[in-house]
Design a protein around this motif. Structure first.
Motif, PDB file in Angstrom:
ATOM      1  N   THR A  41       0.866  -1.168   0.000  1.00  0.00           N
ATOM      2  CA  THR A  41       0.000   0.000   0.000  1.00  0.00           C
ATOM      3  C   THR A  41       0.906   1.222   0.000  1.00  0.00           C
ATOM      4  O   THR A  41       1.838   1.296   0.809  1.00  0.00           O
ATOM      5  N   VAL A  42       0.643   2.151  -0.920  1.00  0.00           N
ATOM      6  CA  VAL A  42       1.513   3.322  -0.983  1.00  0.00           C
ATOM      7  C   VAL A  42       0.725   4.601  -0.761  1.00  0.00           C
ATOM      8  O   VAL A  42      -0.436   4.710  -1.128  1.00  0.00           O
ATOM      9  N   ASP A  43       1.397   5.525  -0.109  1.00  0.00           N
ATOM     10  CA  ASP A  43       0.838   6.856   0.099  1.00  0.00           C
ATOM     11  C   ASP A  43       1.743   7.781  -0.700  1.00  0.00           C
ATOM     12  O   ASP A  43       2.859   8.088  -0.257  1.00  0.00           O
ATOM     13  N   GLY A  44       1.304   8.172  -1.891  1.00  0.00           N
ATOM     14  CA  GLY A  44       2.217   8.867  -2.805  1.00  0.00           C
ATOM     15  C   GLY A  44       3.289   7.895  -3.233  1.00  0.00           C
ATOM     16  O   GLY A  44       2.994   6.842  -3.782  1.00  0.00           O
ATOM     17  N   GLU A  45       4.538   8.218  -2.898  1.00  0.00           N
ATOM     18  CA  GLU A  45       5.644   7.338  -3.284  1.00  0.00           C
ATOM     19  C   GLU A  45       6.052   6.398  -2.149  1.00  0.00           C
ATOM     20  O   GLU A  45       6.867   5.503  -2.339  1.00  0.00           O
ATOM     21  N   ILE A  46       5.515   6.649  -0.941  1.00  0.00           N
ATOM     22  CA  ILE A  46       6.036   5.932   0.222  1.00  0.00           C
ATOM     23  C   ILE A  46       5.189   4.700   0.524  1.00  0.00           C
ATOM     24  O   ILE A  46       3.965   4.766   0.581  1.00  0.00           O
ATOM     25  N   VAL A  47       5.845   3.587   0.745  1.00  0.00           N
ATOM     26  CA  VAL A  47       5.159   2.350   1.105  1.00  0.00           C
ATOM     27  C   VAL A  47       4.717   2.447   2.567  1.00  0.00           C
ATOM     28  O   VAL A  47       5.517   2.763   3.450  1.00  0.00           O
ATOM     29  N   THR A  48       3.414   2.211   2.804  1.00  0.00           N
ATOM     30  CA  THR A  48       2.932   2.320   4.191  1.00  0.00           C
ATOM     31  C   THR A  48       2.520   0.976   4.767  1.00  0.00           C
ATOM     32  O   THR A  48       2.366   0.829   5.971  1.00  0.00           O
ATOM     33  N   LYS A  49       2.307   0.001   3.911  1.00  0.00           N
ATOM     34  CA  LYS A  49       1.860  -1.290   4.414  1.00  0.00           C
ATOM     35  C   LYS A  49       2.289  -2.358   3.419  1.00  0.00           C
ATOM     36  O   LYS A  49       2.302  -2.101   2.203  1.00  0.00           O
ATOM     37  N   ALA A  50       2.631  -3.519   3.913  1.00  0.00           N
ATOM     38  CA  ALA A  50       3.046  -4.582   2.999  1.00  0.00           C
ATOM     39  C   ALA A  50       2.507  -5.916   3.494  1.00  0.00           C
ATOM     40  O   ALA A  50       2.574  -6.213   4.685  1.00  0.00           O
ATOM     41  N   ILE A  51       1.944  -6.689   2.590  1.00  0.00           N
ATOM     42  CA  ILE A  51       1.355  -7.981   2.941  1.00  0.00           C
ATOM     43  C   ILE A  51       1.922  -9.053   2.000  1.00  0.00           C
ATOM     44  O   ILE A  51       2.120  -8.785   0.816  1.00  0.00           O
ATOM     45  N   VAL A  52       2.183 -10.239   2.541  1.00  0.00           N
ATOM     46  CA  VAL A  52       2.675 -11.333   1.698  1.00  0.00           C
ATOM     47  C   VAL A  52       1.569 -12.368   1.514  1.00  0.00           C
ATOM     48  O   VAL A  52       0.829 -12.660   2.443  1.00  0.00           O
ATOM     49  N   ARG A  53       1.488 -12.914   0.313  1.00  0.00           N
ATOM     50  CA  ARG A  53       0.562 -14.013   0.046  1.00  0.00           C
ATOM     51  C   ARG A  53       1.334 -15.039  -0.772  1.00  0.00           C
ATOM     52  O   ARG A  53       1.914 -14.705  -1.810  1.00  0.00           O
ATOM     53  N   LEU A  54       1.347 -16.275  -0.300  1.00  0.00           N
ATOM     54  CA  LEU A  54       2.123 -17.311  -0.980  1.00  0.00           C
ATOM     55  C   LEU A  54       1.208 -18.402  -1.511  1.00  0.00           C
ATOM     56  O   LEU A  54       0.000 -18.327  -1.397  1.00  0.00           O
ATOM     57  N   GLY A  55       1.820 -19.423  -2.073  1.00  0.00           N
ATOM     58  CA  GLY A  55       1.079 -20.641  -2.377  1.00  0.00           C
ATOM     59  C   GLY A  55       0.532 -20.758  -3.780  1.00  0.00           C
ATOM     60  O   GLY A  55      -0.254 -21.656  -4.055  1.00  0.00           O
ATOM     61  N   TYR A  56       0.951 -19.886  -4.701  1.00  0.00           N
ATOM     62  CA  TYR A  56       0.373 -19.957  -6.050  1.00  0.00           C
ATOM     63  C   TYR A  56       0.789 -21.202  -6.810  1.00  0.00           C
ATOM     64  O   TYR A  56       0.122 -21.602  -7.757  1.00  0.00           O
ATOM     65  N   ALA A  57       1.897 -21.780  -6.422  1.00  0.00           N
ATOM     66  CA  ALA A  57       2.285 -23.035  -7.072  1.00  0.00           C
ATOM     67  C   ALA A  57       2.680 -24.037  -6.001  1.00  0.00           C
ATOM     68  O   ALA A  57       3.665 -24.749  -6.126  1.00  0.00           O
ATOM     69  N   HIS A  58       1.893 -24.072  -4.936  1.00  0.00           N
ATOM     70  CA  HIS A  58       2.189 -25.028  -3.867  1.00  0.00           C
ATOM     71  C   HIS A  58       2.005 -26.417  -4.424  1.00  0.00           C
ATOM     72  O   HIS A  58       0.938 -26.761  -4.902  1.00  0.00           O
ATOM     73  N   ARG A  59       3.081 -27.209  -4.388  1.00  0.00           N
ATOM     74  CA  ARG A  59       3.014 -28.504  -5.041  1.00  0.00           C
ATOM     75  C   ARG A  59       2.766 -29.634  -4.053  1.00  0.00           C
ATOM     76  O   ARG A  59       2.746 -30.791  -4.403  1.00  0.00           O
ATOM     77  N   GLY A  60       2.630 -29.259  -2.777  1.00  0.00           N
ATOM     78  CA  GLY A  60       2.344 -30.292  -1.785  1.00  0.00           C
ATOM     79  C   GLY A  60       3.457 -31.305  -1.649  1.00  0.00           C
ATOM     80  O   GLY A  60       3.215 -32.502  -1.481  1.00  0.00           O
ATOM     81  N   ILE A  61       4.718 -30.830  -1.731  1.00  0.00           N
ATOM     82  CA  ILE A  61       5.847 -31.766  -1.694  1.00  0.00           C
ATOM     83  C   ILE A  61       5.946 -32.470  -0.348  1.00  0.00           C
ATOM     84  O   ILE A  61       6.227 -33.660  -0.281  1.00  0.00           O
ATOM     85  N   GLU A  62       5.649 -31.741   0.734  1.00  0.00           N
ATOM     86  CA  GLU A  62       5.750 -32.372   2.058  1.00  0.00           C
ATOM     87  C   GLU A  62       4.765 -33.527   2.163  1.00  0.00           C
ATOM     88  O   GLU A  62       5.062 -34.570   2.733  1.00  0.00           O
ATOM     89  N   LYS A  63       3.569 -33.322   1.620  1.00  0.00           N
ATOM     90  CA  LYS A  63       2.555 -34.381   1.653  1.00  0.00           C
ATOM     91  C   LYS A  63       2.954 -35.519   0.723  1.00  0.00           C
ATOM     92  O   LYS A  63       2.850 -36.695   1.073  1.00  0.00           O
TER      93      LYS A  63
END
Lengths: 399, 155
Positions: free
Chosen positions: A30-52
């Motif tokens: 999330t940016v306010d002008g040029e400055i980043v004010t918040k950051a969120i990570v989301r993973l798992g788009y190619a989760h291959r279930g290797i552990e399982k």
């Protein structure tokens, strides 16, 4: 009707394609002008279930599965897995095999660091740097291919040892390659420490203090650039690192420049180590006998991947398959830090901060969407455009 | 601190909770602590942190299967060359654990993984959003449990 004037805030998702992790990642800034004010990570788009999947396969089949967790550092994953299984089975690979394992691990580190160097050069708009470092990287790729038969997924390990031996011709070609790469690394170290344009993008950017690095659990070169002395090769030597010790490279500045210097200086340690192994390679067998079934028990194995500490946990129930296999990759630890670091920075610095933890950027073209509060559909920006934004931003500053 | 000193300090910390813990050393450089009362978990971890032994390397969940009806959760701390494992056991039904995010911010990713892969509710964790699984993943299906049937995803 909403008449209230909302402040203009943009959410910029970066990702999801992001192949350095076990899975690609998406960052929402999330940016306010040029400055980043918040950051969120989301993973798992190619989760291959290797552990399982590993729970469904035999110990030997898993070796081939594990090697495909990551294309860049496939050897270190297989090594961690083999060492953990060997620990459970009370088998120790012969000294010659352990030395060859370390040799390949260090060659892999060289290839990985050169790859990273080129990519971050590219993110900074320094494409000459990118081209040269990737040209030089071919040299170590050729060595790895000559040694193991493969450019990636070397498949050097087997449970209980390694698959191949070294002959005099190979040793000579490794030596030649290492001499060349060492000279090139000296040049690159000079470039990243003196090039004014490049320093503008790295000096004082993404600073992580020692306390921050410790509390956020940063690992590998990212932690060492913030003066956290954390290196598994030194802390808990595995394979042949007891016989072939390395020095920890530390830097107290904690910015991107420090991360560059730490990685490049680490390469000299790798060159030194490889020469030492070639000089004093122990003789003897390449494999020890492994039982088909592994006794019940638990093993935790930590190794130093190019990006930092990699942890494998295995629980065996005494059968020919593992009961549980857990992989904790270094990037997942460094991600937390990168997300916190980005806050308060210019959007233009985001590509470099992301590149700074070395989340392999082999997939170049990422989709970036800019969304405004009154334009929910948003505007699409490609990763290239965001990168260009960074370069233009700093060019404007110069004028 | 060398490994023996680390283990001595960690054992000293855990000793203050000897009514709630059981300690063993499976390997010379490993300290295994079974935490029998879940509410003592956070105070013990604070104790380790105060002694600078709080580098959390991983949180590992292990499902013991529907017959046992329980799951193991291992908190692996890795100061120096020592591995300190805190073990807790939770039921498969309505599993709950306290979140460590307030003490160790980096625990968040591990806890979110436990939450969606094993169905352990993390008390105090602010997000219930998926970290690895797709947004349209069915509710109440936890893929790392032993009785997970991939067929459920085919329709």
């Amino acid at each position: 009707m909403n008449t209230k004037q909302e402040p203009q805030r943009f959410v910029i998702p970066i990702g999801p394609q992001h192949p350095a992790l076990k899975e690609p990642g998406n960052f929402q800034f999330t940016v306010d002008g040029e400055i980043v004010t918040k950051a969120i990570v989301r993973l798992g788009y190619a989760h291959r279930g290797i552990e399982k999947a590993a729970e469904e396969r035999t110990w030997i089949q898993d070796l081939y599965l594990i090697e495909r967790v990551c294309g860049i550092c496939s050897h270190i994953h297989a090594l961690a897995y083999c060492l953990a299984v060997e620990q459970l089975a009370h088998v120790e690979a012969p000294p010659r095999a352990q030395a060859i394992r370390v040799l390949v691990a260090e060659l892999e580190r060289i290839h990985s660091h050169f790859l990273w160097m080129g990519v971050s050069g590219h993110e900074a708009g320094f494409d000459t740097f990118f081209m040269y470092s990737w040209r030089d990287r071919e040299r170590v790729m050729n060595i790895l291919e000559k040694l193991t038969g493969n450019r990636v997924n070397y498949s050097a390990n087997v449970l209980g040892g390694v698959k191949f031996d070294l002959d005099q011709e190979q040793i000579a070609s490794i030596r030649g390659g290492i001499d060349f790469l060492e000279e090139r690394t000296r040049h690159y170290l000079d470039v990243v420490a003196t090039d004014f344009m490049f320093l503008q993008r790295t000096r004082g950017i993404g600073v992580m203090s020692r306390a921050q690095a410790e509390i956020m659990g940063a690992v590998g070169p990212t932690a060492r650039a913030s003066n956290v002395a954390r290196d598994v090769r030194k802390d808990a030597p595995y394979a042949a690192y007891k016989e072939y010790p390395v020095d920890i490279i530390l830097d107290e500045r904690g910015d991107l420049e420090a991360r560059f210097e730490v990685r490049l200086k680490e390469l000299f340690e790798s060159f030194h180590l490889i020469r030492k192994i070639l000089d004093t390679l122990p003789g003897g067998e390449l494999t020890a006998r492994m039982p088909r079934k592994v006794p019940a028990g638990e093993a935790v194995m930590r190794v130093e991947a190019p990006r930092g500490e990699l942890l494998y946990f295995i629980r065996s129930n005494g059968s020919d398959k593992p009961e549980r296999l857990k992989i904790r990759t270094p990037t997942i630890c460094n991600l937390t830090s990168v997300v916190k670091l980005a806050i308060g920075h210019q959007l233009a610095d985001v590509p470099m901060i992301l590149a700074g933890i070395d989340p392999c950027f082999s997939c170049n073209d990422r989709s970036v969407q800019i969304r405004t509060s009154n334009d929910p559909d948003g505007r699409m920006l490609s990763w290239d455009e965001l990168r260009q934004h960074g370069i233009d931003f700093y060019k404007r500053l110069e004028k | 601190m060398n490994s023996e000193e680390i283990i001595t300090v960690a054992t000293g910390v855990v000793k203050s909770w000897d009514w709630a813990t059981e300690t063993s050393r499976p390997l010379p450089k490993q300290l295994d602590v079974k935490v029998k009362l879940i509410k003592e978990l956070v105070p013990i971890i604070v104790g380790l942190r105060v002694k600078r032994l709080g580098y959390l390397a991983a949180i590992t969940g292990i499902d013991l299967g529907p017959e046992v009806g329980e799951m193991d959760v291992l908190y692996q701390f890795c100061p120096g060359d020592v591995v300190i494992t805190l073990r807790v056991r939770v039921p498969r039904q309505e599993a709950m654990l306290p979140s460590l995010c307030e003490i160790i911010p980096s625990a968040e990713v591990f806890e979110r993984e436990l939450q969606e892969m094993f169905g352990i509710q993390m008390l105090g964790l602010h997000t219930t959003e998926h970290l690895y699984l797709p947004d349209d993943w069915p509710d109440g299906v936890y893929p790392m449990r032993k009785d997970f049937d991939p067929q459920i995803l085919s329709h």
